[in-house]
Every structure is written in structure tokens, then in C-alpha cells.
Write a protein that holds these residues in place. Structure first.
Motif, PDB file in Angstrom:
ATOM      1  N   GLN A   1     -54.935 -45.657 -66.955  1.00 31.31           N
ATOM      2  CA  GLN A   1     -55.931 -46.433 -66.211  1.00 31.31           C
ATOM      3  C   GLN A   1     -55.366 -47.194 -65.001  1.00 31.31           C
ATOM      4  O   GLN A   1     -56.060 -47.358 -64.009  1.00 31.31           O
TER       5      GLN A   1
ATOM      6  N   CYS B   1     -64.905 -36.232 -62.992  1.00 28.75           N
ATOM      7  CA  CYS B   1     -64.343 -36.894 -64.162  1.00 28.75           C
ATOM      8  C   CYS B   1     -65.101 -36.409 -65.395  1.00 28.75           C
ATOM      9  O   CYS B   1     -66.215 -35.897 -65.281  1.00 28.75           O
TER      10      CYS B   1
ATOM     11  N   SER C   1     -53.166 -46.157 -62.899  1.00 28.24           N
ATOM     12  CA  SER C   1     -53.087 -45.230 -61.757  1.00 28.24           C
ATOM     13  C   SER C   1     -54.498 -44.865 -61.280  1.00 28.24           C
ATOM     14  O   SER C   1     -54.716 -44.596 -60.092  1.00 28.24           O
ATOM     15  N   VAL C   2     -55.477 -44.915 -62.183  1.00 25.60           N
ATOM     16  CA  VAL C   2     -56.876 -44.683 -61.806  1.00 25.60           C
ATOM     17  C   VAL C   2     -57.379 -45.834 -60.929  1.00 25.60           C
ATOM     18  O   VAL C   2     -58.039 -45.620 -59.914  1.00 25.60           O
TER      19      VAL C   2
ATOM     20  N   ILE D   1     -56.948 -37.441 -54.756  1.00 23.58           N
ATOM     21  CA  ILE D   1     -55.851 -37.994 -53.952  1.00 23.58           C
ATOM     22  C   ILE D   1     -54.552 -37.237 -54.251  1.00 23.58           C
ATOM     23  O   ILE D   1     -53.803 -36.871 -53.345  1.00 23.58           O
ATOM     24  N   ASP D   2     -54.295 -36.981 -55.525  1.00 21.09           N
ATOM     25  CA  ASP D   2     -53.080 -36.231 -55.889  1.00 21.09           C
ATOM     26  C   ASP D   2     -53.072 -34.849 -55.242  1.00 21.09           C
ATOM     27  O   ASP D   2     -52.050 -34.400 -54.730  1.00 21.09           O
TER      28      ASP D   2
ATOM     29  N   ARG E   1     -58.604 -40.147 -58.339  1.00 21.70           N
ATOM     30  CA  ARG E   1     -57.154 -40.010 -58.587  1.00 21.70           C
ATOM     31  C   ARG E   1     -56.715 -38.553 -58.423  1.00 21.70           C
ATOM     32  O   ARG E   1     -55.749 -38.242 -57.731  1.00 21.70           O
TER      33      ARG E   1
ATOM     34  N   GLU F   1     -55.505 -47.875 -59.131  1.00 15.69           N
ATOM     35  CA  GLU F   1     -54.816 -47.791 -57.835  1.00 15.69           C
ATOM     36  C   GLU F   1     -55.611 -46.897 -56.890  1.00 15.69           C
ATOM     37  O   GLU F   1     -55.830 -47.230 -55.718  1.00 15.69           O
ATOM     38  N   ALA F   2     -56.039 -45.754 -57.412  1.00 10.49           N
ATOM     39  CA  ALA F   2     -56.824 -44.811 -56.609  1.00 10.49           C
ATOM     40  C   ALA F   2     -58.160 -45.434 -56.219  1.00 10.49           C
ATOM     41  O   ALA F   2     -58.626 -45.284 -55.082  1.00 10.49           O
TER      42      ALA F   2
ATOM     43  N   SER G   1     -63.403 -42.912 -60.660  1.00  9.68           N
ATOM     44  CA  SER G   1     -62.085 -43.082 -60.055  1.00  9.68           C
ATOM     45  C   SER G   1     -61.044 -42.156 -60.682  1.00  9.68           C
ATOM     46  O   SER G   1     -59.988 -41.910 -60.087  1.00  9.68           O
ATOM     47  N   HIS G   2     -61.341 -41.616 -61.860  1.00 10.89           N
ATOM     48  CA  HIS G   2     -60.463 -40.574 -62.409  1.00 10.89           C
ATOM     49  C   HIS G   2     -60.495 -39.347 -61.492  1.00 10.89           C
ATOM     50  O   HIS G   2     -59.474 -38.716 -61.244  1.00 10.89           O
TER      51      HIS G   2
ATOM     52  N   TYR H   1     -55.272 -39.192 -67.030  1.00  2.00           N
ATOM     53  CA  TYR H   1     -54.697 -40.235 -66.179  1.00  2.00           C
ATOM     54  C   TYR H   1     -54.697 -41.582 -66.872  1.00  2.00           C
ATOM     55  O   TYR H   1     -55.670 -41.954 -67.533  1.00  2.00           O
TER      56      TYR H   1
END
Ligand SMILES: *Cc1c(COP(=O)(O)O)cnc(C)c1O
Length: 454
Positions: free
Chosen positions: A366, A265, A368-369, A396-397, A393, A371-372, A389-390, A364
Motif C-alpha cells: 500500500q 485494479c 507504493s500505491v 506508472i511502472d 501504480r 506514492e503513485a 491507485s493500484h 502492490y
């Protein structure tokens, strides 16, 4: 080759003893810092009132490839390093991906993040110079905690200017800093000229990192025996953080693992810079090719929507100018932005490498961040920092993309810290009240209007 364990630990003996300076491998170097008055490159003498001598030498050295880590710093590192490289088997299973996912965990110390790697080095050089103390700013609080721990270890005084909204939202973070004996002042305060000015201009402001930097620098330069220390952005900080990437390199090598994708990140760029530098070095020397991704918040999008230009590092416009990807020193992210990474600019080294196309960046939102973050916490057990967590994310993508294509890529990301002091943000997400805020083009353009003319 042995089976890859869940946690790859290097032994103390395998801990790197040198920091790697990626600038030495850059054919085109990052642009120099400029004096805010004369607009000429900063010299050693210009910086002397602000920074410790040894750190200025590191800041200005584009040629020395390896810096010996002082023994006193190595000693302290042994309290929390080498940090583990974790094979995220449970996350792989949860995602049902053919990708191999690894993360380097930097949250295993009381400051809760990678920031202690540079804090202890900076405190060491201040002590060695015979200073009484240092000043700094802190946003989310990790850097303030890290520097207070480091200063306490070397018997230095530490004054922390903490962005007012964090100061109010994070009483427990404050108490950790108090435990290590530092003093904390909410910023903007009425204890500095620049703080008074910002308060008069923006009554009721909850502050920004830029404001807090202005205050900390003013106090350092006007108090005998004090210097200012910064937790990100600067070349010296990236240098200290390369301990992360060098350990990752050693751990991967031990098990014959070749990464395809590397992710971090980006706030000011120190954890991505430190994590990726050794790999960027391989790319710069033409030895390897990797996909490297910087993950940033869509609400403070320096790389993805900013401009590569000279800008002030602080809101008060008293600090040196850096050429970097920036959304403007007057940009103040929305107060409901909870995920950290709020700085308007970016490391000049990473900015130059991004401009040269050596890595890519993604922004991203926040929700969706988070969620990850929740998916990761449930799968792997560790509650991640919103900042980190960015990177989760993005990882995971990438892993979900592999699920579509069937590719077995090896993805390595840096888990820069833990989220124990970010529980209001988790609460907002868990209750469903977290909102996304993306600045309009007009807002960014307005903040960029105040870019200095160089
Ligand atoms: C400070 C911080 C960041 C962002 O700073 P960088 O200099 O970009 O690394 C990211 N993650 C955590 C946990 C932090 O404390």
C-alpha cells in the motif's frame, strides 16, 4: 485525424446502447456457481429467492453476446456518462516517459466510482419485478452509496450492511447514503442469525465483506418483497460494467489510437472486467493482442498468491460456491490495510481468463500505491481512490519501463474512482505512519484449509 484532446468526450449519441457479454466469446467458459448444500450447479429456481429474475437470466447466460441496455437505464446513465477518456499529458511529463498514457475516469458521479453503472441496472430490474426493496453489503462504501442512489431513483427501499470498521471510519460516506434514504447497519450486527453467530465466535471483530454479504443475504431471503444485490464478482455485474470498456474502445477508435497495455485494479473484478472485456473479446476471437494487467493489493493477493478453486463468497459459508482465485473465505485482511480491494475471491470470468493466460496480475504494497496516488494527484489534479491507485501504480511502472527501453507504448488504465472519502488513509500516508502488511504463506495456507471439498 484531429489532434488528440486532453479529454476525449463521446457525445450522448455515441454512448453504447448494449452491454457486451464476453462469455459468448469464451471457448472454455467460467465454472458455474454451485449450490452450497447439494454442490450441484445453481439453477434459476435455486437463485430465485436471492436475486431478481432478470438478473438471474443474465447471470446464467453464457451465449447471448449483446444485451440491450434498457432505456430507463440509458436515461440515468446520461447523468454521468459517457465518461471522459483523459490523455494524461501532465503525468507523462512528470514521468518524462516516451509512453502515451490514457485513463478512463469513472469517478464523475456522487458515488465516486464505476459502481453506479451496475447499481442502476440492478435497481431497474428489481423495480420491474415489482419488489419493495433490496439488501446489500458495502465495504469502503462506494457500492452502498451507488445502490442507495439507484434505489432512490426508482423508489425502492435499500438496506445496506456496512463493514463495521468502515462504518466507524467513514461517517461522511454514511451521511451520503442517508441522504439518498437508505438504511445502514454496521456489520456484523445483532439483527441477523449469522451476525450474532460471527459476533459470538469473533468478539469485537471489525467485520469483513464476507460477513456483511452473509447478513444481507439472510435478510433478503427472509423478508417478503426483497432481494439481494451484489456490487462485484458476479457475471451480471461484469456485463453491466462493459459500458466502460465499450466507451474506451469507441473513444480510442475515434482518434485512431491503438492500445498496447490495458490496466485495471482488482477487488472482485468488476471494473477490470468491464474495462477489459471488449479487448479480451478481441483476443479471444484472435483479432488482436494486448498486455492486460490486473493490479491487486499485496495484503489481499487473490490472483498472485491465491488458489483457483471452489470457495464460498462469504464468511458465513451460506452463499453459493464460485470457482475463483481465492485466498480463502476465512481470510480477513489486516485492519491497517487502507486501500480497499479487500475481498478474498475474484470474478469467476476473470479467474478463468487469468487461468487461460489472457492477462497477468501484480500485487502492490500500500505505501507504493499511495506514492503513485500522490504523484498522480499532483500531476493530473484528480485525487484518486486508493483502489484505483493500484492501477496507477502499475501504469506508472509500465511507463517508467518505457523510459528505460525507449519504447513508445500506449498505456490505458481505468481510474475507477475518486478518493474524497479515503482521507484517513491519505493522512496515514502523508504522516508517514502507513505500514505495509503482507500475509505470510502460513496465514494464507490456514485460510485455504477451510476450502470446501468439491
Ligand atoms: C469497489 C471498487 C473497486 C473494486 O471493485 P472491482 O469489482 O474489482 O472493480 C475498485 N475501485 C473503486 C473506486 C471501487 O469503488
Amino acid at each position: 485525424m484531429e489532434k488528440i484532446p486532453y479529454k476525449i468526450y463521446l457525445s450522448e449519441k455515441e454512448m453504447p446502447t448494449k452491454w457486451y457479454n464476453v462469455r459468448a466469446d469464451m471457448k472454455k467458459k467460467q465454472a458455474p456457481l454451485l449450490h452450497p448444500g447439494t454442490k450441484k450447479p445453481l439453477t434459476f429456481e435455486d437463485m430465485q429467492p436471492i436475486f431478481c429474475d432478470e438478473l438471474i437470466k443474465q447471470e446464467l447466460d453464457d451465449d447471448t453476446k449483446w444485451f440491450e441496455i434498457p432505456e430507463e437505464v440509458q436515461d440515468f446513465y446520461r447523468m454521468f456518462r459517457p465518461s471522459p477518456l483523459v490523455h494524461a499529458e501532465f503525468l507523462e511529463k512528470a514521468l518524462d516517459t516516451p509512453a502515451k498514457i490514457f485513463y478512463k475516469f469513472e469517478g464523475n458521479n456522487t458515488s465516486g466510482s464505476h459502481k453506479l453503472n451496475s447499481a442502476i441496472a440492478q435497481a431497474y430490474y428489481a423495480k420491474k419485478q415489482g419488489l419493495k426493496g433490496v439488501t446489500t453489503e458495502t465495504g469502503a462504501g462506494q457500492w452502498g452509496t451507488a445502490l442507495s442512489m439507484a434505489c432512490q431513483y426508482f423508489g425502492l427501499d435499500c438496506k445496506v450492511y456496512m463493514v463495521k470498521c468502515s462504518y466507524e471510519q467513514k461517517p461522511f460516506r454514511r451521511e451520503v447514503i442517508n441522504t439518498y434514504g437508505a438504511s445502514i447497519i454496521p456489520s456484523p450486527s445483532m439483527t441477523t442469525e449469522v451476525g450474532k453467530k460471527i459476533n459470538a465466535e469473533f468478539p469485537g471483530t471489525t467485520g469483513s465483506l464476507g460477513c456483511a454479504i452473509s447478513e444481507a443475504v439472510e435478510v433478503a431471503t427472509s423478508t417478503p418483497g426483497y432481494r439481494y444485490e451484489l456490487g462485484s464478482v458476479l457475471n451480471q455485474v461484469l456485463l453491466h460494467q462493459t459500458i466502460i470498456g465499450l466507451e474506451v474502445q469507441a473513444a480510442l477508435k475515434k482518434y485512431g489510437i491503438k492500445p498496447d497495455v490495458l490496466i485495471g485494479c482488482t477487488g472482485g473484478g468488476s471494473n477490470l472486467g468491464g474495462f477489459a472485456s471488449p479487448f479480451l473479446g478481441e483476443m479471444l476471437r484472435g483479432e488482436a493482442k494486448y498486455k492486460i494487467i490486473g493490479a491487486e493489493p499485496a495484503s489481499c493477493p487473490s490472483f498472485t498468491r491465491g488458489k483457483y478453486a471452489y470457495d464460498f463468497c462469504d464468511t458465513g459459508m451460506i452463499c453459493p460456491l464460485a470457482k475463483m482465485y481465492t485466498v480463502g473465505s476465512q481470510f480477513i485482511p489486516s485492519a491497517n490495510h487502507a486501500g480497499g480491494l479487500r475481498f478474498h475471491g475474484m470474478s469467476p470470468i476473470l479467474s478463468e481468463l487469468y487461468d487461460q493466460g489472457l492477462f497477468e496480475a501484480r500485487g502492490y504494497e500500500q505505501t507504493s500505491v499511495f506514492e503513485a496516488a500522490v504523484l498522480f494527484a499532483r500531476a493530473e489534479g484528480t485525487l484518486p481512490a486508493p483502489e484505483s491507485s493500484h492501477a496507477i501504480r502499475a501504469a506508472i511502472d509500465e511507463a517508467l519501463e518505457c523510459k528505460k527501453t525507449g519504447e513508445e507504448k500506449t498505456i490505458v488504465f481505468n481510474l475507477s474512482g475518486t478518493g474524497y472519502f479515503d482521507l484517513y488513509a491519505y493522512k496515514a500516508f502523508n504522516e508517514g505512519s502507513m505500514m505495509d502488511y503482507i500475509p505470510t504463506d502460513a496465514e494464507i495456507a490456514k485460510a485455504l484449509e477451510k476450502l470446501p471439498q468439491i
